[in-house]
Write a protein that holds these residues in place. Structure first.
Motif, PDB file in Angstrom:
ATOM      1  N   UNK A 215       0.797  -1.213   0.000  1.00 12.84           N
ATOM      2  CA  UNK A 215       0.000   0.000   0.000  1.00 12.84           C
ATOM      3  C   UNK A 215       0.840   1.279   0.000  1.00 12.84           C
ATOM      4  N   UNK A 216       1.959   1.328   0.699  1.00 11.45           N
ATOM      5  CA  UNK A 216       2.746   2.577   0.675  1.00 11.45           C
ATOM      6  C   UNK A 216       3.207   2.976  -0.720  1.00 11.45           C
TER       7      UNK A 216
ATOM      8  N   UNK B  82       0.168   4.564  -2.357  1.00  4.80           N
ATOM      9  CA  UNK B  82      -0.110   5.851  -1.735  1.00  4.80           C
ATOM     10  C   UNK B  82       0.903   6.889  -2.197  1.00  4.80           C
ATOM     11  N   UNK B  83       2.179   6.494  -2.289  1.00 10.34           N
ATOM     12  CA  UNK B  83       3.200   7.414  -2.784  1.00 10.34           C
ATOM     13  C   UNK B  83       2.936   7.766  -4.253  1.00 10.34           C
ATOM     14  N   UNK B  84       2.549   6.791  -5.042  1.00 10.53           N
ATOM     15  CA  UNK B  84       2.252   7.026  -6.461  1.00 10.53           C
ATOM     16  C   UNK B  84       1.075   7.987  -6.625  1.00 10.53           C
ATOM     17  N   UNK B  85       0.036   7.803  -5.834  1.00 12.93           N
ATOM     18  CA  UNK B  85      -1.128   8.688  -5.891  1.00 12.93           C
ATOM     19  C   UNK B  85      -0.751  10.088  -5.405  1.00 12.93           C
TER      20      UNK B  85
ATOM     21  N   UNK C 136       5.958   0.095 -10.718  1.00 16.68           N
ATOM     22  CA  UNK C 136       5.415   0.052  -9.358  1.00 16.68           C
ATOM     23  C   UNK C 136       4.511  -1.156  -9.196  1.00 16.68           C
ATOM     24  N   UNK C 137       3.697  -1.436 -10.184  1.00 16.56           N
ATOM     25  CA  UNK C 137       2.793  -2.578 -10.111  1.00 16.56           C
ATOM     26  C   UNK C 137       3.573  -3.890 -10.089  1.00 16.56           C
TER      27      UNK C 137
END
Length: 86
Positions: free
Chosen positions: A3-4, A7-10, A77-78
């Motif tokens: 999740x981090x 969250x960083x990507x968003x 990232x994915x």
């Protein structure tokens, strides 16, 4: 958990969006809203066709590279999150 990373990507996406919105607001992109709604109705046949300049081509290439970079970052990232998730 991964999740981090998301969250960083968003957060990076939101920050970039706010920076672009601030730039557009400061350069006057939203200044003529009353005139903008009539632009699609205007007849453009009296104007000569616009020739593509070198700068315009560089802008297109830059936007293409930016899009490819964003999609590559998303895929990285994915893939990282899926590879290291347990």
């Amino acid at each position: 958990m991964y999740y981090p990373y998301f969250i960083a990507y968003i957060a990076i996406g939101i920050i970039l969006s706010l920076v672009v919105f601030y730039w557009a607001f400061k350069t006057g992109q939203f200044s003529e809203q009353q005139r903008a709604r009539f632009l699609p109705l205007r007849d453009n046949e009296d104007q000569p066709p616009v020739k593509t300049t070198r700068i315009h081509r560089l802008e297109i290439y830059g936007l293409f590279l930016l899009a490819v970079g964003g999609l590559s970052a998303t895929a990285a990232v994915l893939a990282y999150a899926l590879y290291f998730s347990k």
